[in-house]
Enzyme design. Structure first.
Site, mmCIF file in Angstrom:
data_model
loop_
_atom_site.group_PDB
_atom_site.id
_atom_site.type_symbol
_atom_site.label_atom_id
_atom_site.label_comp_id
_atom_site.label_asym_id
_atom_site.label_seq_id
_atom_site.Cartn_x
_atom_site.Cartn_y
_atom_site.Cartn_z
ATOM 1 N N LYS A 134 0.842 -1.209 0.000
ATOM 2 C CA LYS A 134 0.000 0.000 0.000
ATOM 3 C C LYS A 134 0.873 1.254 0.000
ATOM 4 C CE LYS A 134 -3.023 0.536 3.484
ATOM 5 N NZ LYS A 134 -2.786 1.797 4.212
ATOM 6 N N ARG A 138 2.842 6.013 -3.246
ATOM 7 C CA ARG A 138 4.015 6.807 -3.657
ATOM 8 C C ARG A 138 4.282 6.678 -5.147
ATOM 9 N NH1 ARG A 138 4.155 5.543 1.607
ATOM 10 N NH2 ARG A 138 5.459 6.713 3.072
ATOM 11 N N GLY A 143 -5.378 7.721 5.515
ATOM 12 C CA GLY A 143 -4.484 8.731 6.081
ATOM 13 C C GLY A 143 -3.249 8.928 5.228
ATOM 14 N N ARG A 185 -9.106 11.821 12.478
ATOM 15 C CA ARG A 185 -7.651 11.682 12.690
ATOM 16 C C ARG A 185 -6.937 13.041 12.655
ATOM 17 N NH1 ARG A 185 -5.643 6.770 9.027
ATOM 18 N NH2 ARG A 185 -3.822 7.017 10.378
ATOM 19 N N SER A 194 6.837 8.973 12.235
ATOM 20 C CA SER A 194 5.789 8.818 11.221
ATOM 21 C C SER A 194 6.342 9.024 9.820
ATOM 22 C CB SER A 194 4.663 9.829 11.481
ATOM 23 O OG SER A 194 3.861 9.956 10.325
ATOM 24 N N ASP A 244 1.747 -1.201 11.926
ATOM 25 C CA ASP A 244 0.416 -1.653 11.518
ATOM 26 C C ASP A 244 0.124 -3.089 11.948
ATOM 27 O OD1 ASP A 244 -0.157 0.792 10.356
ATOM 28 O OD2 ASP A 244 0.623 0.207 8.396
ATOM 29 N N LYS A 253 -4.641 5.792 14.525
ATOM 30 C CA LYS A 253 -4.744 5.084 13.241
ATOM 31 C C LYS A 253 -6.198 5.137 12.746
ATOM 32 C CE LYS A 253 -0.447 4.186 12.967
ATOM 33 N NZ LYS A 253 0.330 4.877 11.943
ATOM 34 N N ARG A 298 -6.568 2.068 17.750
ATOM 35 C CA ARG A 298 -6.260 0.640 17.655
ATOM 36 C C ARG A 298 -5.811 0.024 18.968
ATOM 37 N NH1 ARG A 298 -3.283 0.166 11.859
ATOM 38 N NH2 ARG A 298 -5.207 0.133 10.650
#
Ligand code: S3P
Length: 445
Positions: free
Chosen positions: A28, A33, A101, A129, A175, A328, A355, A359
């Protein structure tokens, strides 16, 4: 693609040994990208193995709306005619990033470097978020937030900078999305932008920028971090990208094979970038039988076929510095830990609260409602594994694809199975999850 399907409940029943050789969809992070960098390059880029999940399709639509020609030429095969760095045109309508996100924040970075105004929106999960964390550095670079919902959330309108300013940026959280947004904005800024990461996060943006012709250097920074320096205003040239299989999606069949007795499966062509494989390290420490077969390089990333066999697992302590390389994967690790013997303590999970859902809380609820012994202490998640799970619970998935898949995997090993209230969000990242799992023998209905 907006998420239009209504809630679709699904139940996983205790299954017999899983077998087979399967390929999970494209990564993903790399898929988003590939579309964005291709849209910013000059000429026609070709992408194969693209993840055709809702999240990535929304990014493709955003690239189209800003003037890039984006076409699907076959299964997972896409052609993108880029407009060049700084060449995006103003979109006519607000972007709808659905649940994503990553798509939303990366495109904010790309927009921040162009003299255009764009409105950003998403579903109820994305609207909850935090966005201020990404807008702060983009405003330092000259972008302006025109309209924003309470608490620094979507929907918002961003005016990109006419003359973007290069900055030295220390992300306040580990991040990759923040880092990537700044690097994408920095493409249009003269001079060098520097990102100083305390903890190294996934490096796909850096690797791919180099692949498209940017001048970028990465050097160590502190004990676990990296210094990324990008020279602005490069001419990005069209490129070919082959997207490898997503290790974060591979985690689900992998977990299922570990907990369903007698299972023996192979996952083909999974990316094993060390900044993504903290789960594999952890599982090995727990005693998992995970074998890397035919390790090779494909399109600049290391990939391998991974053989996974059902294993007797023991609890371990997962250190906080490993979190960025498996951020994740905590919901599915918590599921696996509930089938292990002994305590697994997962430390330093504050980022899990922001998230697709909270979560940390949702993972604990998922385990609890199925009879597992779980607690939260500060930012730590603690699971006392008993070697088996009763199951029988109905899990609330809170519009979160990874919770839905984690709960269903839990049901394949639990005595009374597990139900989820809504499996429809799985389509954001792993559209054929149910089909692929069924082909290995999973009972999902
Ligand atoms: C991603 C980064 C991570 C991850 C997300 C994908 C990316 O988010 O959770 O699924 O592609 O950059 P953060 O950067 O917020 O940790």
């Amino acid at each position: 693609m907006n998420h239009i399907s209504s809630a679709s409940p699904l139940t996983a029943r205790r299954s017999t040994a899983l077998k087979g050789c399967v390929r999970v969809p494209g990564d993903k992070s790399i898929s988003h990208r590939a579309l964005i960098l291709s849209a910013l390059a000059v000429g026609e880029s070709r992408v194969t193995g693209l993840l055709e999940g809702e999240d990535v399709i929304n990014t493709a639509k955003a690239m189209r709306a800003m003037g890039s020609r984006v076409e699907r030429t076959g299964e997972g095969a896409w052609s993108v005619h880029g407009v060049g760095v700084g060449g995006f045109r103003e979109p006519e309508a607000a972007f709808d990033f659905g649940n994503s996100g990553t798509g939303c924040r990366l495109v904010m970075g790309a927009v921040a470097g162009c003299p255009i105004v764009a409105a950003f929106d998403g579903d109820a999960s994305l609207r909850s978020r935090p966005m201020k964390r990404v807008l702060d550095p983009l405003e330092r670079m000259g972008a302006k937030v025109k309209i924003i919902a309470d608490g620094g959330r979507l929907p918002l309108t961003l005016q990109g900078a006419r003359d973007p300013i290069p900055i030295v940026y220390e992300p306040p959280a580990a991040s990759a999305q923040l880092k990537s947004a700044v690097l994408l904005a920095a493409l249009s800024a003269p001079g060098e932008t520097i990102v100083l990461e305390k903890e190294a996060t996934r490096d796909h943006t850096e690797k791919m920028l180099v692949h498209y012709g940017a001048q970028l250097s990465v050097t160590p920074h502190g004990a676990h971090g990296r210094r990324v320096a990008l020279k602005g205003q490069p001419e990005l040239s069209a490129a070919s990208v082959r997207v490898p299989s997503d290790p974060s999606s591979a985690a689900f069949p992998m977990a299922a094979a570990l907990i369903v007795p007698g299972s023996d499966i192979v996952l083909e062509g999974v990316m094993t970038n060390p900044l993504r494989t903290g789960l594999f390290t952890t599982l090995r420490e727990m005693g998992a039988s995970i074998e890397m077969l035919d390790v090779r390089n494909e399109g600049g990333e290391e990939v391998a076929d991974i053989r996974v066999r059902a294993s007797q697992l023991r609890g371990v302590e997962v250190p906080p510095e490993r979190a960025p390389s498996m951020i994740d994967e905590y919901p599915i690790l918590a599921v696996i830990a509930s089938f292990a013997s002994g305590t697994t303590r997962m430390r330093g999970l504050h980022e899990l609260r922001v998230k697709e859902s909270d979560r940390l809380a949702a993972t604990a609820d998922m385990l609890r409602v199925n009879g597992a012994d779980v607690s939260i202490e500060g930012d730590d998640l603690i699971v006392n594994g008993k070697g088996a799970v009763a199951g029988g619970g109905m899990v609330k998935t809170h519009m979160d694809h990874r919770l839905a898949m984690s709960a269903l995997v839990m049901g394949l090993g639990a005595q009374k199975g597990v139900a989820v209230d809504d499996a429809s969000f799985i389509a954001t990242s792993f559209p054929d999850f149910t089909g692929l799992m069924r082909r290995m023998g999973a009972e999902l209905a």
